[in-house]
Design a protein around this motif. Structure first.
Motif, PDB file in Angstrom:
ATOM      1  N   VAL A  48       1.085  -1.223  -0.025  1.00 61.60           N
ATOM      2  CA  VAL A  48       0.036   0.155  -0.119  1.00 61.60           C
ATOM      3  C   VAL A  48       1.060   1.335  -0.134  1.00 61.60           C
ATOM      4  O   VAL A  48       0.625   2.120  -0.915  1.00 61.60           O
ATOM      5  CB  VAL A  48      -1.048   0.005   1.189  1.00 61.60           C
ATOM      6  N   ALA A  49       1.870   1.362   1.141  1.00 59.69           N
ATOM      7  CA  ALA A  49       2.602   2.579   0.900  1.00 59.69           C
ATOM      8  C   ALA A  49       3.968   2.015   1.679  1.00 59.69           C
ATOM      9  O   ALA A  49       4.021   1.103   2.496  1.00 59.69           O
ATOM     10  CB  ALA A  49       1.899   3.583   1.757  1.00 59.69           C
ATOM     11  N   ALA A  50       4.917   2.881   1.504  1.00 56.91           N
ATOM     12  CA  ALA A  50       6.288   2.814   2.237  1.00 56.91           C
ATOM     13  C   ALA A  50       6.954   4.101   2.320  1.00 56.91           C
ATOM     14  O   ALA A  50       6.578   5.225   1.724  1.00 56.91           O
ATOM     15  CB  ALA A  50       7.119   1.903   1.590  1.00 56.91           C
ATOM     16  N   ILE A  51       7.397   4.388   3.440  1.00 51.94           N
ATOM     17  CA  ILE A  51       8.447   5.332   3.990  1.00 51.94           C
ATOM     18  C   ILE A  51       9.824   5.203   4.195  1.00 51.94           C
ATOM     19  O   ILE A  51       9.841   4.059   5.038  1.00 51.94           O
ATOM     20  CB  ILE A  51       7.498   6.051   5.015  1.00 51.94           C
ATOM     21  N   SER A  52      10.576   5.799   3.776  1.00 48.66           N
ATOM     22  CA  SER A  52      12.053   5.675   4.056  1.00 48.66           C
ATOM     23  C   SER A  52      12.480   5.927   5.630  1.00 48.66           C
ATOM     24  O   SER A  52      11.544   6.527   6.338  1.00 48.66           O
ATOM     25  CB  SER A  52      12.901   6.395   3.121  1.00 48.66           C
ATOM     26  N   LEU A  53      13.592   5.369   5.843  1.00 50.29           N
ATOM     27  CA  LEU A  53      14.007   5.422   7.421  1.00 50.29           C
ATOM     28  C   LEU A  53      14.133   6.989   7.929  1.00 50.29           C
ATOM     29  O   LEU A  53      13.604   7.281   9.211  1.00 50.29           O
ATOM     30  CB  LEU A  53      15.222   4.913   7.658  1.00 50.29           C
ATOM     31  N   ASN A  54      14.100   7.906   7.201  1.00 46.10           N
ATOM     32  CA  ASN A  54      13.990   9.419   7.409  1.00 46.10           C
ATOM     33  C   ASN A  54      12.885  10.106   7.065  1.00 46.10           C
ATOM     34  O   ASN A  54      12.809  11.364   7.283  1.00 46.10           O
ATOM     35  CB  ASN A  54      15.411  10.234   7.122  1.00 46.10           C
ATOM     36  N   GLY A  55      11.955   9.439   6.302  1.00 44.04           N
ATOM     37  CA  GLY A  55      10.765   9.943   6.085  1.00 44.04           C
ATOM     38  C   GLY A  55      10.798  10.763   4.788  1.00 44.04           C
ATOM     39  O   GLY A  55       9.755  11.297   4.358  1.00 44.04           O
ATOM     40  N   THR A  57      11.615   9.861   1.655  1.00 47.01           N
ATOM     41  CA  THR A  57      11.027   9.453   0.432  1.00 47.01           C
ATOM     42  C   THR A  57       9.740   8.315   0.662  1.00 47.01           C
ATOM     43  O   THR A  57       9.743   7.839   1.716  1.00 47.01           O
ATOM     44  CB  THR A  57      12.112   8.626  -0.407  1.00 47.01           C
ATOM     45  N   ILE A  58       8.795   8.509  -0.272  1.00 48.27           N
ATOM     46  CA  ILE A  58       7.637   7.841   0.126  1.00 48.27           C
ATOM     47  C   ILE A  58       7.004   7.315  -1.192  1.00 48.27           C
ATOM     48  O   ILE A  58       7.165   7.921  -2.277  1.00 48.27           O
ATOM     49  CB  ILE A  58       6.309   8.767   0.773  1.00 48.27           C
ATOM     50  N   ALA A  59       6.434   6.042  -1.097  1.00 47.50           N
ATOM     51  CA  ALA A  59       5.782   5.462  -2.388  1.00 47.50           C
ATOM     52  C   ALA A  59       4.260   4.885  -1.952  1.00 47.50           C
ATOM     53  O   ALA A  59       4.327   4.492  -0.887  1.00 47.50           O
ATOM     54  CB  ALA A  59       6.645   4.323  -2.814  1.00 47.50           C
ATOM     55  N   TYR A  60       3.563   5.092  -2.941  1.00 47.20           N
ATOM     56  CA  TYR A  60       2.268   4.655  -2.731  1.00 47.20           C
ATOM     57  C   TYR A  60       1.660   3.621  -3.736  1.00 47.20           C
ATOM     58  O   TYR A  60       2.259   3.960  -5.014  1.00 47.20           O
ATOM     59  CB  TYR A  60       1.060   5.951  -2.696  1.00 47.20           C
ATOM     60  N   ALA A  61       0.758   2.739  -3.664  1.00 48.37           N
ATOM     61  CA  ALA A  61       0.152   2.085  -4.656  1.00 48.37           C
ATOM     62  C   ALA A  61      -0.747   2.999  -5.407  1.00 48.37           C
ATOM     63  O   ALA A  61      -1.137   4.110  -4.803  1.00 48.37           O
ATOM     64  CB  ALA A  61      -0.501   0.755  -3.986  1.00 48.37           C
ATOM     65  N   GLU A  62      -1.010   2.803  -6.833  1.00 43.86           N
ATOM     66  CA  GLU A  62      -1.890   3.724  -7.537  1.00 43.86           C
ATOM     67  C   GLU A  62      -3.364   3.485  -6.899  1.00 43.86           C
ATOM     68  O   GLU A  62      -4.070   4.563  -6.823  1.00 43.86           O
ATOM     69  CB  GLU A  62      -1.731   3.200  -8.965  1.00 43.86           C
ATOM     70  N   VAL A  64      -4.268   3.954  -3.958  1.00 44.97           N
ATOM     71  CA  VAL A  64      -4.593   4.553  -2.573  1.00 44.97           C
ATOM     72  C   VAL A  64      -4.008   6.065  -2.895  1.00 44.97           C
ATOM     73  O   VAL A  64      -4.274   6.785  -1.776  1.00 44.97           O
ATOM     74  CB  VAL A  64      -4.059   3.718  -1.278  1.00 44.97           C
ATOM     75  N   LYS A  65      -3.177   6.020  -3.851  1.00 46.61           N
ATOM     76  CA  LYS A  65      -2.611   7.411  -3.989  1.00 46.61           C
ATOM     77  C   LYS A  65      -3.800   8.590  -3.955  1.00 46.61           C
ATOM     78  O   LYS A  65      -4.757   8.571  -4.640  1.00 46.61           O
ATOM     79  CB  LYS A  65      -1.868   7.570  -5.237  1.00 46.61           C
ATOM     80  N   GLY A  66      -3.556   9.653  -3.188  1.00 42.94           N
ATOM     81  CA  GLY A  66      -4.149  10.713  -2.934  1.00 42.94           C
ATOM     82  C   GLY A  66      -5.346  10.439  -1.841  1.00 42.94           C
ATOM     83  O   GLY A  66      -6.078  11.452  -1.444  1.00 42.94           O
ATOM     84  N   ARG A  67      -5.468   9.416  -1.441  1.00 46.74           N
ATOM     85  CA  ARG A  67      -6.265   9.159  -0.378  1.00 46.74           C
ATOM     86  C   ARG A  67      -5.620   8.670   0.952  1.00 46.74           C
ATOM     87  O   ARG A  67      -6.016   9.022   2.139  1.00 46.74           O
ATOM     88  CB  ARG A  67      -7.266   8.006  -0.790  1.00 46.74           C
ATOM     89  N   ASN A  84      -8.076   8.000   4.010  1.00 51.18           N
ATOM     90  CA  ASN A  84      -9.274   8.954   3.895  1.00 51.18           C
ATOM     91  C   ASN A  84      -9.978   8.683   2.605  1.00 51.18           C
ATOM     92  O   ASN A  84      -9.615   7.669   1.902  1.00 51.18           O
ATOM     93  CB  ASN A  84      -8.789  10.291   3.817  1.00 51.18           C
ATOM     94  N   SER A  85     -11.219   8.841   2.708  1.00 54.02           N
ATOM     95  CA  SER A  85     -12.205   8.529   1.446  1.00 54.02           C
ATOM     96  C   SER A  85     -12.440   7.085   1.228  1.00 54.02           C
ATOM     97  O   SER A  85     -11.965   6.519   0.317  1.00 54.02           O
ATOM     98  CB  SER A  85     -11.783   9.153   0.081  1.00 54.02           C
TER      99      SER A  85
END
Length: 126
Positions: A48-55, A57-62, A64-67, A84-85
């Motif tokens: 669904v989502a991932a965040i780097s050790l220091n926050g 860089t972030i990645a989202y699955a398409e 859920v992006k924007g929600r 959300n949503s």
């Protein structure tokens, strides 16, 4: 002992919001990327989502992006997923996981993550 403890799941109506938390212990939290994954009955696990050790860089699955918004507080050894949503198709067991890596990109969600939590159920009613 490594522990990842998810919380905040529950039942919500479509269009509503939930905030999941992931409290970590037993390893150096700020050396690891944190990811959120989900698995619905009869379906494969989805990153669904991932965040780097220091926050930074972030990645989202398409899907859920924007929600959804992932964040972390290294001082509290805790990561969050603000959802959300919400839609009925978001219903699943949500897991947090940790990966020893510096960089987070979309493909990071496809890697073999090192540590996993037990999951928390999210149910979205229509």
């Amino acid at each position: 002992e490594v522990l990842l403890m998810e919380g905040g799941g529950g039942l919500v109506q479509a269009g509503g919001s939930l905030r999941l938390s992931c409290v970590a212990s037993g390893f150096a939290f700020d050396d690891y990327a944190i990811g959120w994954f989900r698995q619905a009955p009869g379906k494969e696990r989805e990153g669904v989502a991932a965040i780097s050790l220091n926050g930074r860089t972030i990645a989202y699955a398409e899907s859920v992006k924007g929600r959804f918004t992932i964040s972390r507080d290294n001082a509290k050894n805790t990561a969050y997923l603000q959802m959300n949503s919400l839609k009925p198709e978001d219903s699943a067991i949500y897991y947090c996981a940790a990966l020893y890596t510096i960089l987070v990109v979309r493909s990071t969600l496809e890697e073999q993550w090192d540590y996993w939590g037990q999951g928390t159920q999210v149910t979205v009613s229509s």
